[in-house]
Scaffold this motif. Structure first.
Motif, PDB file in Angstrom:
ATOM      1  N   GLN A  27       6.680   9.191  15.593  1.00  0.00           N
ATOM      2  CA  GLN A  27       6.578  10.502  16.232  1.00  0.00           C
ATOM      3  C   GLN A  27       7.928  10.963  16.784  1.00  0.00           C
ATOM      4  OE1 GLN A  27       4.120  12.797  16.501  1.00  0.00           O
ATOM      5  NE2 GLN A  27       2.895  11.545  15.133  1.00  0.00           N
ATOM      6  N   LEU A  28       8.732  10.026  17.273  1.00  0.00           N
ATOM      7  CA  LEU A  28      10.064  10.362  17.795  1.00  0.00           C
ATOM      8  C   LEU A  28      11.114  10.445  16.685  1.00  0.00           C
ATOM      9  CD1 LEU A  28      10.308   8.218  21.052  1.00  0.00           C
ATOM     10  CD2 LEU A  28       9.929  10.674  20.853  1.00  0.00           C
ATOM     11  N   LYS A  29      10.696  10.123  15.460  1.00  0.00           N
ATOM     12  CA  LYS A  29      11.605  10.118  14.299  1.00  0.00           C
ATOM     13  C   LYS A  29      12.762   9.141  14.506  1.00  0.00           C
ATOM     14  CE  LYS A  29      10.450  14.850  12.970  1.00  0.00           C
ATOM     15  NZ  LYS A  29       9.355  15.097  13.837  1.00  0.00           N
ATOM     16  N   LEU A  30      12.468   7.999  15.109  1.00  0.00           N
ATOM     17  CA  LEU A  30      13.496   6.987  15.341  1.00  0.00           C
ATOM     18  C   LEU A  30      13.985   6.381  14.032  1.00  0.00           C
ATOM     19  CD1 LEU A  30      12.067   5.160  18.497  1.00  0.00           C
ATOM     20  CD2 LEU A  30      13.759   7.000  18.394  1.00  0.00           C
ATOM     21  N   ASP A  31      13.157   6.460  12.989  1.00  0.00           N
ATOM     22  CA  ASP A  31      13.565   5.956  11.673  1.00  0.00           C
ATOM     23  C   ASP A  31      14.716   6.764  11.091  1.00  0.00           C
ATOM     24  OD1 ASP A  31      11.601   8.034  11.546  1.00  0.00           O
ATOM     25  OD2 ASP A  31      11.261   7.585   9.435  1.00  0.00           O
ATOM     26  N   LYS A  32      14.974   7.962  11.611  1.00  0.00           N
ATOM     27  CA  LYS A  32      16.062   8.819  11.131  1.00  0.00           C
ATOM     28  C   LYS A  32      17.380   8.545  11.866  1.00  0.00           C
ATOM     29  CE  LYS A  32      13.110  11.493   8.763  1.00  0.00           C
ATOM     30  NZ  LYS A  32      12.393  10.697   7.816  1.00  0.00           N
ATOM     31  N   LEU A  33      17.318   7.804  12.971  1.00  0.00           N
ATOM     32  CA  LEU A  33      18.532   7.515  13.739  1.00  0.00           C
ATOM     33  C   LEU A  33      19.310   6.370  13.105  1.00  0.00           C
ATOM     34  CD1 LEU A  33      17.247   7.666  17.429  1.00  0.00           C
ATOM     35  CD2 LEU A  33      18.368   9.460  16.123  1.00  0.00           C
ATOM     36  N   ASP A  34      20.632   6.446  13.205  1.00  0.00           N
ATOM     37  CA  ASP A  34      21.502   5.408  12.659  1.00  0.00           C
ATOM     38  C   ASP A  34      21.943   4.476  13.794  1.00  0.00           C
ATOM     39  OD1 ASP A  34      23.046   3.968  10.876  1.00  0.00           O
ATOM     40  OD2 ASP A  34      24.779   5.296  11.088  1.00  0.00           O
ATOM     41  N   CYS A  35      20.986   3.666  14.267  1.00  0.00           N
ATOM     42  CA  CYS A  35      21.277   2.740  15.356  1.00  0.00           C
ATOM     43  C   CYS A  35      20.281   1.585  15.299  1.00  0.00           C
ATOM     44  CB  CYS A  35      21.203   3.445  16.708  1.00  0.00           C
ATOM     45  SG  CYS A  35      19.587   4.128  17.070  1.00  0.00           S
ATOM     46  N   GLN A  36      20.567   0.549  16.077  1.00  0.00           N
ATOM     47  CA  GLN A  36      19.654  -0.584  16.126  1.00  0.00           C
ATOM     48  C   GLN A  36      18.499  -0.276  17.065  1.00  0.00           C
ATOM     49  OE1 GLN A  36      21.268  -4.536  16.583  1.00  0.00           O
ATOM     50  NE2 GLN A  36      23.267  -3.826  15.896  1.00  0.00           N
ATOM     51  N   ILE A  37      17.302  -0.652  16.622  1.00  0.00           N
ATOM     52  CA  ILE A  37      16.092  -0.428  17.407  1.00  0.00           C
ATOM     53  C   ILE A  37      15.272  -1.707  17.382  1.00  0.00           C
ATOM     54  CG2 ILE A  37      13.957   0.898  17.609  1.00  0.00           C
ATOM     55  CD1 ILE A  37      15.488   3.203  16.205  1.00  0.00           C
ATOM     56  N   ALA A  38      14.827  -2.140  18.553  1.00  0.00           N
ATOM     57  CA  ALA A  38      13.951  -3.306  18.642  1.00  0.00           C
ATOM     58  C   ALA A  38      12.595  -2.850  19.159  1.00  0.00           C
ATOM     59  CB  ALA A  38      14.543  -4.352  19.577  1.00  0.00           C
ATOM     60  N   ILE A  39      11.548  -3.267  18.466  1.00  0.00           N
ATOM     61  CA  ILE A  39      10.185  -2.970  18.893  1.00  0.00           C
ATOM     62  C   ILE A  39       9.552  -4.295  19.314  1.00  0.00           C
ATOM     63  CG2 ILE A  39       7.908  -2.169  18.176  1.00  0.00           C
ATOM     64  CD1 ILE A  39       9.327  -0.277  16.228  1.00  0.00           C
ATOM     65  N   ILE A  40       9.100  -4.331  20.534  1.00  0.00           N
ATOM     66  CA  ILE A  40       8.454  -5.528  21.057  1.00  0.00           C
ATOM     67  C   ILE A  40       6.988  -5.174  21.278  1.00  0.00           C
ATOM     68  CG2 ILE A  40       8.431  -7.227  22.922  1.00  0.00           C
ATOM     69  CD1 ILE A  40      11.435  -6.222  23.388  1.00  0.00           C
ATOM     70  N   ILE A  54      10.169  -0.409  23.409  1.00  0.00           N
ATOM     71  CA  ILE A  54      11.107  -0.021  22.355  1.00  0.00           C
ATOM     72  C   ILE A  54      12.496   0.040  22.974  1.00  0.00           C
ATOM     73  CG2 ILE A  54      11.802   1.749  20.693  1.00  0.00           C
ATOM     74  CD1 ILE A  54       8.877   2.634  20.549  1.00  0.00           C
ATOM     75  N   LYS A  55      13.443  -0.690  22.369  1.00  0.00           N
ATOM     76  CA  LYS A  55      14.839  -0.668  22.810  1.00  0.00           C
ATOM     77  C   LYS A  55      15.660   0.046  21.745  1.00  0.00           C
ATOM     78  CE  LYS A  55      14.850  -4.834  25.638  1.00  0.00           C
ATOM     79  NZ  LYS A  55      15.625  -6.037  25.962  1.00  0.00           N
ATOM     80  N   ILE A  56      16.411   1.056  22.173  1.00  0.00           N
ATOM     81  CA  ILE A  56      17.212   1.866  21.256  1.00  0.00           C
ATOM     82  C   ILE A  56      18.666   1.757  21.695  1.00  0.00           C
ATOM     83  CG2 ILE A  56      17.527   4.160  20.253  1.00  0.00           C
ATOM     84  CD1 ILE A  56      14.657   4.760  21.448  1.00  0.00           C
ATOM     85  N   GLU A  57      19.518   1.290  20.787  1.00  0.00           N
ATOM     86  CA  GLU A  57      20.932   1.100  21.108  1.00  0.00           C
ATOM     87  C   GLU A  57      21.706   2.400  20.901  1.00  0.00           C
ATOM     88  OE1 GLU A  57      24.058  -2.332  20.066  1.00  0.00           O
ATOM     89  OE2 GLU A  57      23.454  -1.096  18.365  1.00  0.00           O
ATOM     90  N   GLY A  58      22.648   2.679  21.807  1.00  0.00           N
ATOM     91  CA  GLY A  58      23.555   3.809  21.651  1.00  0.00           C
ATOM     92  C   GLY A  58      23.213   4.985  22.547  1.00  0.00           C
ATOM     93  N   ASP A  59      24.085   5.982  22.503  1.00  0.00           N
ATOM     94  CA  ASP A  59      23.929   7.200  23.304  1.00  0.00           C
ATOM     95  C   ASP A  59      23.083   8.193  22.513  1.00  0.00           C
ATOM     96  OD1 ASP A  59      24.188   9.133  25.227  1.00  0.00           O
ATOM     97  OD2 ASP A  59      26.241   9.687  24.676  1.00  0.00           O
ATOM     98  N   VAL A  60      21.765   8.010  22.542  1.00  0.00           N
ATOM     99  CA  VAL A  60      20.866   8.801  21.697  1.00  0.00           C
ATOM    100  C   VAL A  60      19.868   9.631  22.496  1.00  0.00           C
ATOM    101  CG1 VAL A  60      21.049   7.238  19.713  1.00  0.00           C
ATOM    102  CG2 VAL A  60      19.292   6.838  21.437  1.00  0.00           C
ATOM    103  N   LEU A  61      20.021   9.688  23.807  1.00  0.00           N
ATOM    104  CA  LEU A  61      19.051  10.406  24.633  1.00  0.00           C
ATOM    105  C   LEU A  61      18.898  11.862  24.201  1.00  0.00           C
ATOM    106  CD1 LEU A  61      17.082  10.181  26.980  1.00  0.00           C
ATOM    107  CD2 LEU A  61      18.938  10.872  28.496  1.00  0.00           C
TER     108      LEU A  61
END
Length: 146
Positions: A27-40, A54-61
């Protein structure tokens, strides 16, 4: 106990209902971001029993629509991380209006005919978490639709 290393800079979405992290990911379209993402999934929580994170690396706010999170579950906590420390915690509100998060399923709605028209929903019943289409008044709830 599972340990995922800390973030130097990024966002941690915490207090996600167990099992909902993948829905939020798409829903957040995190699959389109070019960064590391961890789902726990199913992490132990004193407050919730089990939760997802969900942990999202980088300045993506600025690339994440917090209204989507507020619509899905306004109890999710958004932790903003800089230099491996939480510098801000945002508690979400249920948004009064959402645009292009939902698509109206009413075949008679003007949005079915006018493809370029934005899909706008307003919060009609905060207690029961009911949103209604601005054009045809079709009802939606995040618990039944996402």
């Amino acid at each position: 106990m599972l340990n995922i290393s800390g973030l130097n800079e990024g966002i941690v979405l915490d207090h996600i209902k167990a099992g909902k992290s993948l829905d939020i990911y798409y829903q957040l379209k995190l699959d389109k971001l070019d960064c590391q993402i961890a789902i726990i999934k199913n992490a132990h929580s004193k407050k919730m029993g089990r939760k997802d994170i969900i942990k999202i690396e980088g300045d993506v706010l600025n690339q994440i629509d917090l209204n989507v999170l507020g619509y899905i579950d306004h109890k999710i906590t958004v932790n903003i991380i800089r230099d491996q420390r939480i510098v801000e915690k945002r508690v979400l509100d249920r948004p009064d209006q959402i645009t292009n998060i939902l698509k109206c399923r009413n075949p008679r709605c003007i949005t079915s005919i006018e493809q370029e028209l934005p899909h706008i929903f307003y919060l009609a019943d905060e207690k029961n978490e009911i949103y209604r289409c601005k054009y045809c008044d079709e009802a939606y709830s995040p618990t039944t639709h996402i």
